[in-house]
Design an enzyme around this catalytic site. Structure first.
Site, mmCIF file in Angstrom:
data_model
loop_
_atom_site.group_PDB
_atom_site.id
_atom_site.type_symbol
_atom_site.label_atom_id
_atom_site.label_comp_id
_atom_site.label_asym_id
_atom_site.label_seq_id
_atom_site.Cartn_x
_atom_site.Cartn_y
_atom_site.Cartn_z
ATOM 1 N N ARG A 71 0.813 -1.212 0.000
ATOM 2 C CA ARG A 71 0.000 0.000 0.000
ATOM 3 C C ARG A 71 0.852 1.268 0.000
ATOM 4 O O ARG A 71 0.631 2.178 -0.811
ATOM 5 C CB ARG A 71 -0.933 0.015 1.233
ATOM 6 C CG ARG A 71 -2.168 -0.856 1.106
ATOM 7 C CD ARG A 71 -2.641 -1.369 2.464
ATOM 8 N NE ARG A 71 -1.633 -2.268 3.008
ATOM 9 C CZ ARG A 71 -1.563 -3.567 2.689
ATOM 10 N NH1 ARG A 71 -2.456 -4.094 1.894
ATOM 11 N NH2 ARG A 71 -0.609 -4.332 3.180
ATOM 12 N N THR A 72 1.826 1.355 0.910
ATOM 13 C CA THR A 72 2.584 2.596 1.048
ATOM 14 C C THR A 72 3.400 2.889 -0.206
ATOM 15 O O THR A 72 3.339 3.995 -0.754
ATOM 16 C CB THR A 72 3.510 2.530 2.279
ATOM 17 O OG1 THR A 72 2.726 2.235 3.438
ATOM 18 C CG2 THR A 72 4.238 3.840 2.482
ATOM 19 N N LYS A 99 25.709 -4.958 -2.058
ATOM 20 C CA LYS A 99 27.156 -5.192 -2.113
ATOM 21 C C LYS A 99 27.882 -4.539 -0.935
ATOM 22 O O LYS A 99 29.110 -4.560 -0.867
ATOM 23 C CB LYS A 99 27.719 -4.627 -3.423
ATOM 24 C CG LYS A 99 27.121 -5.238 -4.684
ATOM 25 C CD LYS A 99 27.690 -4.555 -5.925
ATOM 26 C CE LYS A 99 27.083 -5.109 -7.198
ATOM 27 N NZ LYS A 99 27.609 -4.406 -8.410
ATOM 28 N N ARG A 121 11.646 3.894 3.486
ATOM 29 C CA ARG A 121 11.205 2.937 4.508
ATOM 30 C C ARG A 121 12.409 2.082 4.884
ATOM 31 O O ARG A 121 13.107 1.566 4.013
ATOM 32 C CB ARG A 121 10.076 2.048 4.010
ATOM 33 C CG ARG A 121 9.798 0.869 4.955
ATOM 34 C CD ARG A 121 8.562 0.086 4.603
ATOM 35 N NE ARG A 121 7.369 0.849 4.947
ATOM 36 C CZ ARG A 121 6.138 0.343 4.922
ATOM 37 N NH1 ARG A 121 5.943 -0.909 4.562
ATOM 38 N NH2 ARG A 121 5.107 1.090 5.245
ATOM 39 N N HIS A 151 5.358 6.176 11.429
ATOM 40 C CA HIS A 151 4.874 6.015 10.051
ATOM 41 C C HIS A 151 3.933 7.209 9.809
ATOM 42 O O HIS A 151 2.720 7.074 9.790
ATOM 43 C CB HIS A 151 4.126 4.691 9.903
ATOM 44 C CG HIS A 151 3.868 4.276 8.485
ATOM 45 N ND1 HIS A 151 4.026 5.129 7.415
ATOM 46 C CD2 HIS A 151 3.444 3.095 7.958
ATOM 47 C CE1 HIS A 151 3.713 4.479 6.300
ATOM 48 N NE2 HIS A 151 3.370 3.243 6.605
#
Length: 321
Positions: A71-72, A99, A121, A151
């Site tokens: 969703r986000t 890496k 995020r 959030h």
């Protein structure tokens, strides 16, 4: 002097230039975002022939998701495109971070590619703040979830949803059920509701899933779901975040649902016009019954739709400031 996250996200004129946290954000800032989002809801109307406005034309938005998201991430991408921005979704698994490249080295390289907004995020608390401290003044960062901390855009879209259905924050009781201790969504919601004048916030769940400082935040604690649901206007259920807890910390599956799941019978203890919310992803028949999630009081899919407009508002505001 080191700035707090709430100070860091404001420029010298007190305007929002990053969105890192809802803790410490003023009522005026939150309402400005909600009011701006309301204007963008019309842009997302399915009857509208062209669902775009040119506010971010020529700007580059980089989505950096170091944790899984449906969703986000998707609504941020849609929101940016509806603002006419160019969007790059960085595939973390195939990027140089795999890496061993550091987060800030990755950021530096993307700034050199003329990034204007980073949507970040990350599993680490404070990651978005670290990025914001590192960026040049003309580049902005939006926290799309950092660890178990915050959030903010989810909190804002939840506030938009509550205001849409209940109008007045100063006259509602809100119950949040489940894994609150691991939920960055719950923390953002509690900060926003407190700032907007909600008189009663209830946290419902087993003791092991409730933060120790809830009383200090003015939240009422209930270890019995039936008692906690009585007379509330808004019910929000949360996913059990097994990935952030030790095995056996709480009952699982059917056992959890039996004690803490939101059922039709339990929902009847709330007000008859109470709305049911969930930030997703849902585990049906664990924290919420399917007939509740799909029932007439559920506004879960409306949260997702409103999320596009809220994220459009946040991006347009931080760039405009």
């Amino acid at each position: 002097m080191t700035k707090t996250p709430s100070q860091l996200q404001l420029n010298d004129r007190g305007e929002l230039t990053h969105l890192l946290t809802l803790e410490g954000l003023s009522k005026e800032h939150i309402l400005h975002i909600l009011d701006t989002a309301q204007q963008f809801v019309a842009v997302s109307d399915s009857d509208r022939e062209v669902r775009k406005v040119p506010l971010l034309r020529g700007k580059n938005v980089f989505n950096l998701f170091f944790e899984n998201s449906t969703r986000t991430r998707t609504t941020f991408e849609i929101a940016a495109k509806r603002l006419s921005a160019d969007v790059v979704n960085l595939d973390i698994q195939t990027s140089s971070t795999a890496k061993g490249e550091t987060l800030l080295d990755t950021i530096d390289n993307l700034v050199a590619m003329q990034a204007d907004i980073f949507v970040v995020r990350h599993k680490t608390t404070g990651a978005a703040v670290e990025v914001a401290q590192h960026l040049p003044p003309h580049v902005h960062v939006i926290n799309a979830g950092d660890g178990t901390n915050q959030h903010p855009t989810q909190g804002l879209l939840d506030m938009y949803t509550m205001r849409h259905y209940k109008q007045d924050f100063t006259n509602i009781k809100v119950a949040i059920i489940g894994d609150i201790v691991h939920s960055r969504v719950a923390k953002s919601n509690i900060h926003a509701l407190t700032t907007l004048g909600c008189p009663e916030i209830r946290a419902i769940g087993p003791e092991s899933l409730l933060p120790k400082d809830l009383n200090m935040m003015g939240v009422k604690i209930y270890n019995n779901i039936e008692e906690g649901l009585k007379g509330v206007d808004v019910v929000m259920t949360l996913r059990i975040q097994k990935e952030r807890m030790e095995a056996g910390q709480v009952p699982e599956g059917d056992a959890f649902f039996k004690e803490w799941g939101l059922t039709k019978e339990r929902l009847q203890l709330a007000k008859s016009d109470a709305i049911v919310m969930h930030p997703g992803p849902m585990n049906r028949e664990v924290e919420i019954a399917s007939d509740v999630a799909d029932g007439p009081q559920a506004v879960i899919l409306k949260q997702v739709t409103f999320g596009i407009a809220v994220r459009m508002a946040v991006m347009s505001i931080v760039v405009g400031n």
